[in-house]
Design a protein around this motif. Structure first.
Motif, PDB file in Angstrom:
ATOM      1  N   TRP A  27       0.857  -1.184   0.000  1.00 24.54           N
ATOM      2  CA  TRP A  27       0.000   0.000   0.000  1.00 24.54           C
ATOM      3  C   TRP A  27       0.892   1.232   0.000  1.00 24.54           C
ATOM      4  CZ3 TRP A  27       0.417   3.562   3.977  1.00 24.54           C
ATOM      5  CH2 TRP A  27       1.096   3.134   5.121  1.00 24.54           C
ATOM      6  N   GLY A  28       0.337   2.341  -0.411  1.00 21.93           N
ATOM      7  CA  GLY A  28       1.117   3.571  -0.433  1.00 21.93           C
ATOM      8  C   GLY A  28       0.345   4.699  -1.082  1.00 21.93           C
ATOM      9  N   GLN A  29       1.059   5.764  -1.398  1.00 15.70           N
ATOM     10  CA  GLN A  29       0.438   6.947  -2.005  1.00 15.70           C
ATOM     11  C   GLN A  29       0.464   6.823  -3.522  1.00 15.70           C
ATOM     12  OE1 GLN A  29       2.230  10.698  -0.937  1.00 15.70           O
ATOM     13  NE2 GLN A  29       0.389  11.831  -1.518  1.00 15.70           N
ATOM     14  N   PHE A  30      -0.694   6.958  -4.120  1.00 16.64           N
ATOM     15  CA  PHE A  30      -0.835   6.871  -5.567  1.00 16.64           C
ATOM     16  C   PHE A  30      -0.333   8.172  -6.199  1.00 16.64           C
ATOM     17  CE2 PHE A  30      -3.081   6.887  -9.615  1.00 16.64           C
ATOM     18  CZ  PHE A  30      -2.992   5.563 -10.017  1.00 16.64           C
ATOM     19  N   VAL A  31       0.574   8.042  -7.157  1.00 18.09           N
ATOM     20  CA  VAL A  31       1.169   9.207  -7.805  1.00 18.09           C
ATOM     21  C   VAL A  31       1.002   9.071  -9.317  1.00 18.09           C
ATOM     22  CG1 VAL A  31       3.259  10.581  -8.161  1.00 18.09           C
ATOM     23  CG2 VAL A  31       2.874   9.436  -5.953  1.00 18.09           C
ATOM     24  N   VAL A  32       0.422  10.090  -9.934  1.00 20.35           N
ATOM     25  CA  VAL A  32       0.266  10.113 -11.388  1.00 20.35           C
ATOM     26  C   VAL A  32       1.303  11.063 -11.974  1.00 20.35           C
ATOM     27  CG1 VAL A  32      -1.264  10.648 -13.313  1.00 20.35           C
ATOM     28  CG2 VAL A  32      -2.194   9.623 -11.227  1.00 20.35           C
ATOM     29  N   GLY A  33       2.062  10.570 -12.931  1.00 20.49           N
ATOM     30  CA  GLY A  33       3.090  11.398 -13.553  1.00 20.49           C
ATOM     31  C   GLY A  33       3.109  11.202 -15.046  1.00 20.49           C
ATOM     32  N   PRO A  34       3.934  11.981 -15.738  1.00 25.67           N
ATOM     33  CA  PRO A  34       4.034  11.848 -17.198  1.00 25.67           C
ATOM     34  C   PRO A  34       4.565  10.478 -17.613  1.00 25.67           C
ATOM     35  CG  PRO A  34       5.785  13.249 -16.331  1.00 25.67           C
ATOM     36  CD  PRO A  34       4.832  13.022 -15.205  1.00 25.67           C
ATOM     37  N   ASP A  35       5.210   9.778 -16.679  1.00 22.68           N
ATOM     38  CA  ASP A  35       5.757   8.456 -16.989  1.00 22.68           C
ATOM     39  C   ASP A  35       4.872   7.337 -16.455  1.00 22.68           C
ATOM     40  OD1 ASP A  35       6.274   9.218 -14.404  1.00 22.68           O
ATOM     41  OD2 ASP A  35       8.335   8.474 -14.362  1.00 22.68           O
ATOM     42  N   GLY A  36       3.608   7.642 -16.146  1.00 20.85           N
ATOM     43  CA  GLY A  36       2.683   6.593 -15.733  1.00 20.85           C
ATOM     44  C   GLY A  36       2.227   6.711 -14.300  1.00 20.85           C
ATOM     45  N   ASP A  37       1.593   5.648 -13.812  1.00 22.38           N
ATOM     46  CA  ASP A  37       1.076   5.581 -12.443  1.00 22.38           C
ATOM     47  C   ASP A  37       2.099   4.902 -11.542  1.00 22.38           C
ATOM     48  OD1 ASP A  37      -1.296   6.683 -13.392  1.00 22.38           O
ATOM     49  OD2 ASP A  37      -2.215   4.718 -13.741  1.00 22.38           O
ATOM     50  N   GLY A  42       2.843  15.360  -8.119  1.00 21.25           N
ATOM     51  CA  GLY A  42       3.572  14.391  -8.929  1.00 21.25           C
ATOM     52  C   GLY A  42       4.898  13.945  -8.341  1.00 21.25           C
ATOM     53  N   TRP A  43       5.314  14.551  -7.210  1.00 24.73           N
ATOM     54  CA  TRP A  43       6.592  14.152  -6.595  1.00 24.73           C
ATOM     55  C   TRP A  43       6.449  12.755  -6.005  1.00 24.73           C
ATOM     56  CZ3 TRP A  43       8.269  12.458  -1.884  1.00 24.73           C
ATOM     57  CH2 TRP A  43       9.655  12.489  -1.662  1.00 24.73           C
ATOM     58  N   LYS A  44       7.520  11.980  -6.096  1.00 25.85           N
ATOM     59  CA  LYS A  44       7.531  10.653  -5.492  1.00 25.85           C
ATOM     60  C   LYS A  44       8.923  10.354  -4.962  1.00 25.85           C
ATOM     61  CE  LYS A  44       8.261   8.311  -9.959  1.00 25.85           C
ATOM     62  NZ  LYS A  44       8.311   9.550 -10.766  1.00 25.85           N
ATOM     63  N   SER A  45       8.998   9.540  -3.944  1.00 28.69           N
ATOM     64  CA  SER A  45      10.276   9.190  -3.346  1.00 28.69           C
ATOM     65  C   SER A  45      10.956   8.090  -4.162  1.00 28.69           C
ATOM     66  CB  SER A  45      10.074   8.712  -1.907  1.00 28.69           C
ATOM     67  OG  SER A  45       9.575   7.387  -1.892  1.00 28.69           O
ATOM     68  N   ASP A  46      12.193   7.766  -3.771  1.00 35.30           N
ATOM     69  CA  ASP A  46      12.922   6.701  -4.467  1.00 35.30           C
ATOM     70  C   ASP A  46      12.451   5.321  -4.038  1.00 35.30           C
ATOM     71  OD1 ASP A  46      13.928   6.586  -1.919  1.00 35.30           O
ATOM     72  OD2 ASP A  46      16.020   6.905  -2.467  1.00 35.30           O
ATOM     73  N   ARG A  47      11.400   5.273  -3.234  1.00 35.97           N
ATOM     74  CA  ARG A  47      10.802   4.000  -2.829  1.00 35.97           C
ATOM     75  C   ARG A  47       9.491   3.756  -3.564  1.00 35.97           C
ATOM     76  NH1 ARG A  47      13.339   1.698   1.492  1.00 35.97           N
ATOM     77  NH2 ARG A  47      15.013   2.980   2.334  1.00 35.97           N
ATOM     78  N   SER A  48       9.382   4.351  -4.745  1.00 31.47           N
ATOM     79  CA  SER A  48       8.163   4.222  -5.537  1.00 31.47           C
ATOM     80  C   SER A  48       8.308   3.111  -6.567  1.00 31.47           C
ATOM     81  CB  SER A  48       7.862   5.539  -6.248  1.00 31.47           C
ATOM     82  OG  SER A  48       7.688   6.590  -5.306  1.00 31.47           O
ATOM     83  N   ILE A  49       7.197   2.455  -6.860  1.00 31.00           N
ATOM     84  CA  ILE A  49       7.187   1.391  -7.860  1.00 31.00           C
ATOM     85  C   ILE A  49       6.112   1.699  -8.897  1.00 31.00           C
ATOM     86  CG2 ILE A  49       8.081  -0.422  -6.359  1.00 31.00           C
ATOM     87  CD1 ILE A  49       5.211  -1.307  -5.890  1.00 31.00           C
ATOM     88  N   ARG A  50       6.346   1.242 -10.101  1.00 31.07           N
ATOM     89  CA  ARG A  50       5.416   1.470 -11.210  1.00 31.07           C
ATOM     90  C   ARG A  50       4.226   0.529 -11.079  1.00 31.07           C
ATOM     91  NH1 ARG A  50       2.774   2.877 -15.214  1.00 31.07           N
ATOM     92  NH2 ARG A  50       3.590   3.223 -17.318  1.00 31.07           N
ATOM     93  N   LEU A  51       3.015   1.061 -11.332  1.00 32.82           N
ATOM     94  CA  LEU A  51       1.805   0.249 -11.335  1.00 32.82           C
ATOM     95  C   LEU A  51       1.302   0.086 -12.763  1.00 32.82           C
ATOM     96  CD1 LEU A  51      -0.245   1.700  -8.317  1.00 32.82           C
ATOM     97  CD2 LEU A  51       1.286  -0.290  -8.342  1.00 32.82           C
ATOM     98  N   ILE A  52       0.984  -1.128 -13.126  1.00 32.36           N
ATOM     99  CA  ILE A  52       0.420  -1.423 -14.434  1.00 32.36           C
ATOM    100  C   ILE A  52      -1.023  -1.890 -14.230  1.00 32.36           C
ATOM    101  CG2 ILE A  52       0.681  -2.739 -16.555  1.00 32.36           C
ATOM    102  CD1 ILE A  52       3.032  -0.898 -15.917  1.00 32.36           C
ATOM    103  N   GLY A  53      -1.962  -1.170 -14.824  1.00 25.80           N
ATOM    104  CA  GLY A  53      -3.358  -1.577 -14.719  1.00 25.80           C
ATOM    105  C   GLY A  53      -4.085  -1.044 -13.512  1.00 25.80           C
ATOM    106  N   ALA A  54      -3.550  -0.005 -12.846  1.00 25.14           N
ATOM    107  CA  ALA A  54      -4.247   0.595 -11.705  1.00 25.14           C
ATOM    108  C   ALA A  54      -5.368   1.508 -12.205  1.00 25.14           C
ATOM    109  CB  ALA A  54      -3.264   1.388 -10.848  1.00 25.14           C
ATOM    110  N   ASP A  55      -6.343   1.752 -11.332  1.00 24.23           N
ATOM    111  CA  ASP A  55      -7.486   2.600 -11.663  1.00 24.23           C
ATOM    112  C   ASP A  55      -7.364   3.922 -10.911  1.00 24.23           C
ATOM    113  OD1 ASP A  55      -9.873   3.799 -12.232  1.00 24.23           O
ATOM    114  OD2 ASP A  55     -11.139   2.186 -11.427  1.00 24.23           O
ATOM    115  N   ALA A  56      -6.915   4.952 -11.595  1.00 19.91           N
ATOM    116  CA  ALA A  56      -6.737   6.260 -10.950  1.00 19.91           C
ATOM    117  C   ALA A  56      -8.054   6.841 -10.471  1.00 19.91           C
ATOM    118  CB  ALA A  56      -6.055   7.221 -11.918  1.00 19.91           C
TER     119      ALA A  56
END
Length: 246
Positions: free
Chosen positions: A17-27, A43-57
């Protein structure tokens, strides 16, 4: 849960779980558990962020509720090397783990009961901590206006002899399950492996019996870290990974 049960590999199902971040490079999902008070741009995110594929913003919550925080979600999916292919998404996040109940000291009550007074603020511990005789100390509060110092010690006689004259009916000394040297050794390893094991924080805590333990917050548990953790005395190290097997 055994440390080895927290290990996962590519293509395994995971949860987080975590904070959902939307950016120009995806979710993205920011898994940072330690936050400062500095305002961040959208749009800021830490270096502990992972890319989500198929999430519902559109399903990201915008209001508070039970186990619900605006902008935060839980997901379950397949681990694809620093990204998750989302299978399930929820606006609920895990409840905060309750802290230890430091109410009833783990010692027999004195004949007249525990003293109704606050602890002395200038209590002199001498070399009890530096010598390792005292491992942890916690203030228990049996009721309003009562404070009892509970000490987990490796040398009960030394601690009792030095502190009991200053704390009549306010001292409880119990044998410590671990030594100060064991805690220090764990600290040394975690500091040395901070970057390699992607640790975010660690520190010493005490349970409801005033027994010490070390909690480590980290990105994920690797096989190497699990092997090390399971070599430690049972109960000494508690791992809290942001990512875990589903």
């Amino acid at each position: 849960m055994a440390a080895r049960d927290l290990v996962f590999e590519a293509e395994d199902r995971v949860r987080t779980w975590g904070q959902f971040v939307v950016g120009p490079d995806g979710d993205w999902l920011d898994l940072a558990r330690v936050h400062d008070l500095i305002s961040k741009p959208p749009g800021w995110k830490s270096d502990r962020s992972i890319r989500l594929i198929g999430a519902d913003a559109e399903a990201v919550p915008t209001d508070f509720g039970p186990n619900r925080v605006p902008g935060f979600v839980s997901v379950v999916g397949t681990w694809r090397d620093e990204r998750i292919e989302v299978e399930a998404q929820s606006p609920q996040i895990p409840a905060r783990e309750p802290s230890a109940d430091w109410t009833d000291p783990p010692c027999p009550r004195p004949p007249g009961g525990w003293r109704r007074d606050a602890l002395a603020w200038d209590l002199d511990y001498g070399d009890l901590e530096s010598s390792g005789a005292m491992v942890t100390r916690v203030i228990f509060r049996p009721s309003a206006g009562q404070e009892v110092l509970v000490v987990a010690a490796t040398d009960l006689d030394a601690v009792t002899r030095q502190l009991s004259p200053h704390l009549p009916d306010q001292l409880c000394v119990v044998p410590s399950l671990f030594t100060r040297a064991q805690l220090d050794e764990v600290y040394d390893v975690l500091l040395a492996r901070w970057r390699e094991w992607r640790l975010e924080s660690f520190g010493t805590g005490a349970d409801a019996q005033a027994q010490p333990f070390i909690t480590a917050e980290l990105f994920r548990v690797t096989a190497e870290m699990a092997e090390w953790a399971e070599m430690q005395p049972e109960g000494l190290v508690r791992l809290r990974p942001a990512l875990s097997p589903a």
